[in-house]
Design a protein around this motif. Structure first.
Motif, PDB file in Angstrom:
ATOM      1  N   ASP A  76       0.852  -1.188   0.000  1.00  0.00           N
ATOM      2  CA  ASP A  76       0.000   0.000   0.000  1.00  0.00           C
ATOM      3  C   ASP A  76       0.888   1.238   0.000  1.00  0.00           C
ATOM      4  OD1 ASP A  76      -1.795   2.024   0.335  1.00  0.00           O
ATOM      5  OD2 ASP A  76      -2.565   1.354   2.271  1.00  0.00           O
ATOM      6  N   HIS A  77       0.938   1.935  -1.127  1.00  0.00           N
ATOM      7  CA  HIS A  77       1.876   3.047  -1.251  1.00  0.00           C
ATOM      8  C   HIS A  77       1.603   4.178  -0.259  1.00  0.00           C
ATOM      9  CE1 HIS A  77      -1.487   4.752  -3.474  1.00  0.00           C
ATOM     10  NE2 HIS A  77      -0.878   5.920  -3.484  1.00  0.00           N
ATOM     11  N   GLU A 114      10.956 -19.794  -4.053  1.00  0.00           N
ATOM     12  CA  GLU A 114      10.307 -19.347  -5.283  1.00  0.00           C
ATOM     13  C   GLU A 114       9.594 -18.026  -5.011  1.00  0.00           C
ATOM     14  OE1 GLU A 114       6.840 -20.711  -8.483  1.00  0.00           O
ATOM     15  OE2 GLU A 114       7.136 -21.844  -6.625  1.00  0.00           O
ATOM     16  N   VAL A 115       9.797 -17.045  -5.865  1.00  0.00           N
ATOM     17  CA  VAL A 115       9.193 -15.723  -5.701  1.00  0.00           C
ATOM     18  C   VAL A 115       8.501 -15.318  -6.994  1.00  0.00           C
ATOM     19  CG1 VAL A 115       9.573 -13.296  -5.125  1.00  0.00           C
ATOM     20  CG2 VAL A 115      11.022 -15.054  -4.080  1.00  0.00           C
ATOM     21  N   LYS A 116       7.247 -14.894  -6.871  1.00  0.00           N
ATOM     22  CA  LYS A 116       6.525 -14.291  -7.986  1.00  0.00           C
ATOM     23  C   LYS A 116       5.966 -12.960  -7.505  1.00  0.00           C
ATOM     24  CE  LYS A 116       5.132 -18.699 -10.054  1.00  0.00           C
ATOM     25  NZ  LYS A 116       4.000 -19.510 -10.575  1.00  0.00           N
ATOM     26  N   TYR A 117       5.982 -11.955  -8.373  1.00  0.00           N
ATOM     27  CA  TYR A 117       5.474 -10.652  -7.953  1.00  0.00           C
ATOM     28  C   TYR A 117       4.859  -9.902  -9.123  1.00  0.00           C
ATOM     29  CZ  TYR A 117       9.541  -8.402 -10.130  1.00  0.00           C
ATOM     30  OH  TYR A 117      10.482  -7.948 -11.041  1.00  0.00           O
ATOM     31  N   GLY A 118       3.983  -8.966  -8.788  1.00  0.00           N
ATOM     32  CA  GLY A 118       3.440  -8.005  -9.735  1.00  0.00           C
ATOM     33  C   GLY A 118       3.362  -6.670  -9.024  1.00  0.00           C
ATOM     34  N   ILE A 119       4.101  -5.671  -9.492  1.00  0.00           N
ATOM     35  CA  ILE A 119       4.190  -4.373  -8.818  1.00  0.00           C
ATOM     36  C   ILE A 119       3.793  -3.268  -9.793  1.00  0.00           C
ATOM     37  CG2 ILE A 119       5.718  -2.724  -7.674  1.00  0.00           C
ATOM     38  CD1 ILE A 119       7.354  -5.061  -6.655  1.00  0.00           C
ATOM     39  N   SER A 120       2.891  -2.412  -9.357  1.00  0.00           N
ATOM     40  CA  SER A 120       2.389  -1.321 -10.194  1.00  0.00           C
ATOM     41  C   SER A 120       3.245  -0.067 -10.030  1.00  0.00           C
ATOM     42  CB  SER A 120       0.939  -1.002  -9.805  1.00  0.00           C
ATOM     43  OG  SER A 120       0.855  -0.694  -8.419  1.00  0.00           O
ATOM     44  N   PHE A 121       3.108   0.849 -11.000  1.00  0.00           N
ATOM     45  CA  PHE A 121       3.827   2.122 -10.899  1.00  0.00           C
ATOM     46  C   PHE A 121       3.193   3.156 -11.814  1.00  0.00           C
ATOM     47  CE2 PHE A 121       5.938  -0.287 -14.226  1.00  0.00           C
ATOM     48  CZ  PHE A 121       6.094   0.644 -15.244  1.00  0.00           C
ATOM     49  N   GLU A 122       3.428   4.423 -11.494  1.00  0.00           N
ATOM     50  CA  GLU A 122       3.014   5.555 -12.318  1.00  0.00           C
ATOM     51  C   GLU A 122       4.202   6.505 -12.472  1.00  0.00           C
ATOM     52  OE1 GLU A 122      -0.589   7.351 -10.901  1.00  0.00           O
ATOM     53  OE2 GLU A 122      -1.482   5.415 -10.395  1.00  0.00           O
ATOM     54  N   VAL A 123       4.324   7.123 -13.636  1.00  0.00           N
ATOM     55  CA  VAL A 123       5.497   7.926 -13.972  1.00  0.00           C
ATOM     56  C   VAL A 123       5.100   9.382 -14.199  1.00  0.00           C
ATOM     57  CG1 VAL A 123       7.506   8.122 -15.492  1.00  0.00           C
ATOM     58  CG2 VAL A 123       6.429   5.888 -15.129  1.00  0.00           C
ATOM     59  N   TYR A 124       5.859  10.298 -13.579  1.00  0.00           N
ATOM     60  CA  TYR A 124       5.609  11.739 -13.718  1.00  0.00           C
ATOM     61  C   TYR A 124       6.937  12.477 -13.886  1.00  0.00           C
ATOM     62  CZ  TYR A 124       1.127  10.367 -11.642  1.00  0.00           C
ATOM     63  OH  TYR A 124      -0.067   9.761 -11.381  1.00  0.00           O
ATOM     64  N   GLY A 125       6.821  13.750 -14.172  1.00  0.00           N
ATOM     65  CA  GLY A 125       8.012  14.572 -14.318  1.00  0.00           C
ATOM     66  C   GLY A 125       8.473  15.218 -13.039  1.00  0.00           C
ATOM     67  N   SER A 126       7.601  15.263 -12.019  1.00  0.00           N
ATOM     68  CA  SER A 126       7.961  15.875 -10.742  1.00  0.00           C
ATOM     69  C   SER A 126       7.077  15.313  -9.651  1.00  0.00           C
ATOM     70  CB  SER A 126       7.793  17.398 -10.809  1.00  0.00           C
ATOM     71  OG  SER A 126       6.411  17.745 -10.820  1.00  0.00           O
ATOM     72  N   THR A 212      12.641  12.678 -13.080  1.00  0.00           N
ATOM     73  CA  THR A 212      11.580  11.673 -13.171  1.00  0.00           C
ATOM     74  C   THR A 212      11.100  11.321 -11.772  1.00  0.00           C
ATOM     75  OG1 THR A 212      12.766  10.709 -15.059  1.00  0.00           O
ATOM     76  CG2 THR A 212      10.925   9.443 -14.143  1.00  0.00           C
ATOM     77  N   TYR A 213       9.795  11.290 -11.609  1.00  0.00           N
ATOM     78  CA  TYR A 213       9.192  10.900 -10.332  1.00  0.00           C
ATOM     79  C   TYR A 213       8.312   9.679 -10.573  1.00  0.00           C
ATOM     80  CZ  TYR A 213       6.211  11.128  -6.164  1.00  0.00           C
ATOM     81  OH  TYR A 213       5.531  10.836  -5.001  1.00  0.00           O
ATOM     82  N   VAL A 214       8.548   8.612  -9.819  1.00  0.00           N
ATOM     83  CA  VAL A 214       7.787   7.375  -9.978  1.00  0.00           C
ATOM     84  C   VAL A 214       7.164   6.976  -8.643  1.00  0.00           C
ATOM     85  CG1 VAL A 214       7.878   4.914 -10.540  1.00  0.00           C
ATOM     86  CG2 VAL A 214       9.196   6.557 -11.891  1.00  0.00           C
ATOM     87  N   GLU A 215       5.871   6.713  -8.676  1.00  0.00           N
ATOM     88  CA  GLU A 215       5.183   6.172  -7.514  1.00  0.00           C
ATOM     89  C   GLU A 215       4.946   4.681  -7.763  1.00  0.00           C
ATOM     90  OE1 GLU A 215       1.595   8.332  -6.872  1.00  0.00           O
ATOM     91  OE2 GLU A 215       2.635  10.113  -6.098  1.00  0.00           O
ATOM     92  N   PHE A 216       5.593   3.852  -6.945  1.00  0.00           N
ATOM     93  CA  PHE A 216       5.389   2.412  -7.024  1.00  0.00           C
ATOM     94  C   PHE A 216       4.224   1.997  -6.128  1.00  0.00           C
ATOM     95  CE2 PHE A 216       9.899   2.682  -8.237  1.00  0.00           C
ATOM     96  CZ  PHE A 216       9.899   1.888  -9.371  1.00  0.00           C
ATOM     97  N   ALA A 217       3.625   0.865  -6.458  1.00  0.00           N
ATOM     98  CA  ALA A 217       2.595   0.223  -5.619  1.00  0.00           C
ATOM     99  C   ALA A 217       1.315   1.043  -5.500  1.00  0.00           C
ATOM    100  CB  ALA A 217       3.147  -0.076  -4.223  1.00  0.00           C
ATOM    101  N   THR A 218       0.954   1.769  -6.549  1.00  0.00           N
ATOM    102  CA  THR A 218      -0.286   2.553  -6.506  1.00  0.00           C
ATOM    103  C   THR A 218      -1.510   1.716  -6.834  1.00  0.00           C
ATOM    104  OG1 THR A 218      -0.024   3.213  -8.819  1.00  0.00           O
ATOM    105  CG2 THR A 218       0.920   4.670  -7.135  1.00  0.00           C
TER     106      THR A 218
END
Length: 228
Positions: A76-77, A114-126, A212-218
């Motif tokens: 939970d971001h 064994e590890v499996k994952y799926g991680i979300s992200f969003e990309v911005y300029g600031s 570059t600004y990235v928010e992971f786990a959104t």
């Protein structure tokens, strides 16, 4: 006890080249972990399923996950202080890494994780959520690391670019699976990492990286781990 032998070599010894054992509690009628005639050819003899031993020494067809997310959002971001990362335009190598979340795994013997994952992200300029519009590419990567080991396990990455301030900002995902050797008994930390890198700026006199600004786990993220 010996079956087909008067000289058993173990507590239970089934002798003979064709000696077999049948446990009806594990068949497809009595056990929902048994898939039965999975290939649909009417022959149950060519459909086999792995048999495991649980911590009580009992046979089972079910392999329990060490850390399943069971459909919940594992990261939970809003409550993870390091799930967002900012690559400053003054960064000298054009790359920045953050730890999104960690798990602790304890084993009493060498094991395979064994590890499996799926991680979300969003990309911005600031950090203000500015839409990128410079037509330059950014690479967003996720991978797994193990304490005491510098290797990056299960890397997955995407490249992102945008040429207009009217571009749609959307959520994307990286996902991968990997196997990690736990070489000895002990406690290990499994870290889920996020990395952002950019092309170096053409104007080296003022900047060295692309902001570059990235928010992971959104989004709804998952992790699945199990030990062998």
């Amino acid at each position: 006890m010996g079956i087909n032998t008067d000289s058993p070599r173990e507590a239970l010894h089934i002798a003979g080249a064709t000696g077999t054992m049948r446990v009806e509690s594990l068949d497809y009628i009595n056990n929902d972990q048994n898939g039965g005639d999975a290939n649909g050819n009417g022959d149950l003899a060519d459909d086999t399923y792995p048999l495991y031993v649980d911590s009580d020494g009992e046979f089972t067809l079910e392999l329990q996950a060490s850390s399943p997310t069971d459909g919940s959002d594992v990261f939970d971001h809003t409550s993870l202080p390091t799930s967002s990362v900012f690559l400053d335009s003054r960064d000298s190598n054009g790359e920045v890494t953050t730890t999104i979340g960690t798990y602790t795994i304890t084993v009493n013997r060498p094991a395979i994780l064994e590890v499996k994952y799926g991680i979300s992200f969003e990309v911005y300029g600031s950090v203000l959520g500015t839409v990128l519009s410079d037509k330059m590419s950014r690479r967003i990567e996720n991978f797994v690391m193990l304490s005491g080991d510098s290797r990056r396990y299960g890397p997955s990455s995407k490249s992102y670019t945008s040429r207009s301030s009217n571009s749609e900002v959307g959520r994307m995902y990286n996902g991968s699976s990997t196997y990690i050797t736990l070489p000895a008994a002990g406690t290990y930390t499994v870290s889920f990492m996020g990395l952002v890198s950019s092309n170096m700026s053409s104007d080296a006199s003022t900047t060295t990286s692309l902001a570059t600004y990235v928010e992971f786990a959104t989004g709804k993220d998952f992790v699945f781990m199990r030990l062998y």
